[in-house]
Design a protein around this motif. Structure first.
Motif, PDB file in Angstrom:
ATOM      1  N   THR A 117       0.842  -1.191   0.000  1.00  0.00           N
ATOM      2  CA  THR A 117       0.000   0.000   0.000  1.00  0.00           C
ATOM      3  C   THR A 117       0.879   1.242   0.000  1.00  0.00           C
ATOM      4  N   ASN A 118       0.628   2.138  -0.947  1.00  0.00           N
ATOM      5  CA  ASN A 118       1.338   3.417  -1.010  1.00  0.00           C
ATOM      6  C   ASN A 118       0.358   4.558  -0.757  1.00  0.00           C
ATOM      7  N   THR A 119       0.776   5.500   0.059  1.00  0.00           N
ATOM      8  CA  THR A 119      -0.027   6.686   0.345  1.00  0.00           C
ATOM      9  C   THR A 119       0.644   7.893  -0.294  1.00  0.00           C
ATOM     10  N   LEU A 120      -0.113   8.615  -1.126  1.00  0.00           N
ATOM     11  CA  LEU A 120       0.470   9.646  -1.975  1.00  0.00           C
ATOM     12  C   LEU A 120      -0.171  11.000  -1.734  1.00  0.00           C
ATOM     13  N   THR A 121       0.621  12.051  -1.904  1.00  0.00           N
ATOM     14  CA  THR A 121       0.126  13.422  -1.912  1.00  0.00           C
ATOM     15  C   THR A 121       0.651  14.114  -3.168  1.00  0.00           C
ATOM     16  N   TYR A 122       0.177  15.336  -3.403  1.00  0.00           N
ATOM     17  CA  TYR A 122       0.572  16.067  -4.606  1.00  0.00           C
ATOM     18  C   TYR A 122       2.069  16.412  -4.564  1.00  0.00           C
ATOM     19  N   ILE A 123       2.636  16.673  -5.728  1.00  0.00           N
ATOM     20  CA  ILE A 123       4.051  17.023  -5.848  1.00  0.00           C
ATOM     21  C   ILE A 123       4.452  18.053  -4.802  1.00  0.00           C
ATOM     22  N   ASP A 124       5.552  17.796  -4.105  1.00  0.00           N
ATOM     23  CA  ASP A 124       6.035  18.718  -3.087  1.00  0.00           C
ATOM     24  C   ASP A 124       6.285  20.098  -3.683  1.00  0.00           C
ATOM     25  N   GLU A 125       5.887  21.155  -2.936  1.00  0.00           N
ATOM     26  CA  GLU A 125       5.979  22.515  -3.455  1.00  0.00           C
ATOM     27  C   GLU A 125       7.411  22.918  -3.808  1.00  0.00           C
ATOM     28  N   GLU A 126       8.395  22.274  -3.221  1.00  0.00           N
ATOM     29  CA  GLU A 126       9.789  22.599  -3.534  1.00  0.00           C
ATOM     30  C   GLU A 126      10.201  22.056  -4.898  1.00  0.00           C
ATOM     31  N   HIS A 127       9.444  21.096  -5.412  1.00  0.00           N
ATOM     32  CA  HIS A 127       9.821  20.449  -6.671  1.00  0.00           C
ATOM     33  C   HIS A 127       8.807  20.644  -7.799  1.00  0.00           C
ATOM     34  N   VAL A 128       7.620  21.137  -7.479  1.00  0.00           N
ATOM     35  CA  VAL A 128       6.584  21.251  -8.505  1.00  0.00           C
ATOM     36  C   VAL A 128       6.996  22.262  -9.571  1.00  0.00           C
ATOM     37  N   LYS A 129       6.752  21.909 -10.832  1.00  0.00           N
ATOM     38  CA  LYS A 129       7.066  22.785 -11.958  1.00  0.00           C
ATOM     39  C   LYS A 129       5.819  23.547 -12.388  1.00  0.00           C
ATOM     40  N   ASP A 130       6.021  24.606 -13.187  1.00  0.00           N
ATOM     41  CA  ASP A 130       4.869  25.395 -13.621  1.00  0.00           C
ATOM     42  C   ASP A 130       4.191  24.725 -14.813  1.00  0.00           C
ATOM     43  N   ASP A 131       3.137  25.357 -15.312  1.00  0.00           N
ATOM     44  CA  ASP A 131       2.336  24.758 -16.383  1.00  0.00           C
ATOM     45  C   ASP A 131       3.138  24.498 -17.647  1.00  0.00           C
ATOM     46  N   ASP A 132       4.114  25.361 -17.935  1.00  0.00           N
ATOM     47  CA  ASP A 132       4.872  25.228 -19.176  1.00  0.00           C
ATOM     48  C   ASP A 132       5.779  23.998 -19.169  1.00  0.00           C
ATOM     49  N   SER A 133       6.122  23.515 -18.005  1.00  0.00           N
ATOM     50  CA  SER A 133       7.001  22.342 -17.928  1.00  0.00           C
ATOM     51  C   SER A 133       6.420  21.303 -16.974  1.00  0.00           C
ATOM     52  N   TRP A 134       5.093  21.160 -17.012  1.00  0.00           N
ATOM     53  CA  TRP A 134       4.425  20.262 -16.073  1.00  0.00           C
ATOM     54  C   TRP A 134       4.844  18.808 -16.267  1.00  0.00           C
ATOM     55  N   THR A 135       5.303  18.462 -17.483  1.00  0.00           N
ATOM     56  CA  THR A 135       5.705  17.078 -17.726  1.00  0.00           C
ATOM     57  C   THR A 135       6.873  16.663 -16.828  1.00  0.00           C
ATOM     58  N   ASP A 136       7.644  17.637 -16.341  1.00  0.00           N
ATOM     59  CA  ASP A 136       8.714  17.309 -15.391  1.00  0.00           C
ATOM     60  C   ASP A 136       8.132  16.719 -14.110  1.00  0.00           C
ATOM     61  N   ASN A 137       6.919  17.171 -13.752  1.00  0.00           N
ATOM     62  CA  ASN A 137       6.277  16.618 -12.566  1.00  0.00           C
ATOM     63  C   ASN A 137       5.919  15.146 -12.772  1.00  0.00           C
ATOM     64  N   LEU A 138       5.437  14.836 -13.973  1.00  0.00           N
ATOM     65  CA  LEU A 138       5.095  13.451 -14.287  1.00  0.00           C
ATOM     66  C   LEU A 138       6.356  12.583 -14.347  1.00  0.00           C
ATOM     67  N   GLU A 139       7.388  13.099 -14.968  1.00  0.00           N
ATOM     68  CA  GLU A 139       8.642  12.344 -15.034  1.00  0.00           C
ATOM     69  C   GLU A 139       9.238  12.137 -13.644  1.00  0.00           C
ATOM     70  N   ARG A 140       8.999  13.113 -12.755  1.00  0.00           N
ATOM     71  CA  ARG A 140       9.529  13.003 -11.394  1.00  0.00           C
ATOM     72  C   ARG A 140       8.938  11.798 -10.666  1.00  0.00           C
ATOM     73  N   ILE A 141       7.618  11.620 -10.735  1.00  0.00           N
ATOM     74  CA  ILE A 141       7.017  10.512  -9.993  1.00  0.00           C
ATOM     75  C   ILE A 141       7.372   9.163 -10.610  1.00  0.00           C
ATOM     76  N   MET A 142       7.821   9.145 -11.858  1.00  0.00           N
ATOM     77  CA  MET A 142       8.189   7.880 -12.486  1.00  0.00           C
ATOM     78  C   MET A 142       9.631   7.488 -12.192  1.00  0.00           C
ATOM     79  N   THR A 143      10.501   8.467 -11.974  1.00  0.00           N
ATOM     80  CA  THR A 143      11.936   8.168 -11.894  1.00  0.00           C
ATOM     81  C   THR A 143      12.595   8.541 -10.583  1.00  0.00           C
ATOM     82  N   ASP A 144      11.963   9.387  -9.774  1.00  0.00           N
ATOM     83  CA  ASP A 144      12.576   9.810  -8.507  1.00  0.00           C
ATOM     84  C   ASP A 144      12.264   8.785  -7.409  1.00  0.00           C
ATOM     85  N   ASP A 145      13.289   8.349  -6.693  1.00  0.00           N
ATOM     86  CA  ASP A 145      13.113   7.295  -5.695  1.00  0.00           C
ATOM     87  C   ASP A 145      12.162   7.703  -4.578  1.00  0.00           C
TER      88      ASP A 145
END
Length: 252
Positions: A117-145
């Motif tokens: 079981t994994n418990t998740l919250t939204y991207i941490d405010e220190e790492h969240v990217k803006d709308d123009d580069s939002w795909t970095d947020n998606l790549e983060r959850i796939m590759t960041d440990d």
């Protein structure tokens, strides 16, 4: 008999007068005033509590996330083709009619495959990217440990009132949002596996093993708990085979 009878009324001209009577009168007035003050104060407190309870009850039954669909994305290998597991979940979300706005910053998502079981919250405010580069947020959850097992990403599909952005992800009635949950297994997180979806590409980093293993015929449960309002949940069993497609329909 006399023609005119003189009526004789008993006269009582005595009455209570003096300081004692005045004290009793003042005491009665004071007691009545204190009682009235207590009643007014109590009724005011009860009214405030009733209004607050009514407002909270309305929120609890009106803030409902509507899980419209869930798709599974399989990682692809440069040589071995697609993985045998679902390695990313894409959920399409909306709000039910009459629902209050929902802030994804306060949303808690729980996912289980029956073993992990994994418990998740939204991207941490220190790492969240803006709308123009939002795909970095998606790549983060796939590759960041750290992010793969603790965070989810989201992006708007329809947002007419422009209430939703990456730094302030608030959903209103009528909005449609894609929410992404990493679910890479030990196999899908192996060297050479990557996911390319919705403009994001994880090929620059190895997918992180989330501990989940979403094989065919796996029962998966997802629970969404907003800041206020009823929880939303989806439980489904994955198909008996994933075939040769990289995106698999899972729910409803």
């Amino acid at each position: 008999m006399k023609a005119n009878r003189k009526l004789n009324f008993r006269k009582n001209n005595k009455g209570q007068v003096g300081i004692g009577t005045l004290i009793i009168f003042i005491a009665m007035v004071l007691v009545a005033a204190v009682a009235a003050s207590v009643l007014i104060q109590t009724s005011g407190v009860l009214q405030q509590r009733a209004q607050q309870t009514g407002s909270e009850a309305t929120q609890e039954v009106s803030s409902n996330i509507d899980i419209k669909s869930i798709e599974g994305v399989r990682a692809s290998h440069t040589d071995d083709g697609l993985s045998d597991t679902v390695d990313l979940l894409r959920l399409q979300l909306g709000l039910q009619a009459g629902s209050s706005p929902v802030d994804l910053n306060q949303l808690v998502v729980t996912i289980t495959d029956g073993s992990v079981t994994n418990t998740l919250t939204y991207i941490d405010e220190e790492h969240v990217k803006d709308d123009d580069s939002w795909t970095d947020n998606l790549e983060r959850i796939m590759t960041d440990d750290d992010a793969a097992t603790t965070e989810f990403a989201a992006n708007d599909i329809r947002d007419e009132d422009e209430s939703f952005n990456q730094e302030n992800p608030v959903m209103n009635t009528g909005d449609l949002v894609n929410l992404y949950i990493a679910s890479a297994s030990e196999e899908g997180s192996g060297e050479g596996y990557s996911i390319e979806i919705d403009g994001a590409d994880s090929s620059d980093g190895t997918l992180t093993n989330t501990g989940l293993t979403i094989d065919p015929r796996t029962e998966v449960g997802i629970v969404m708990t907003p800041e206020a309002g009823a929880i939303s949940q989806a439980t489904f069993v994955t198909p008996s085979t994933y075939g040769v497609t990289d995106i698999v329909k899972l729910y409803p």
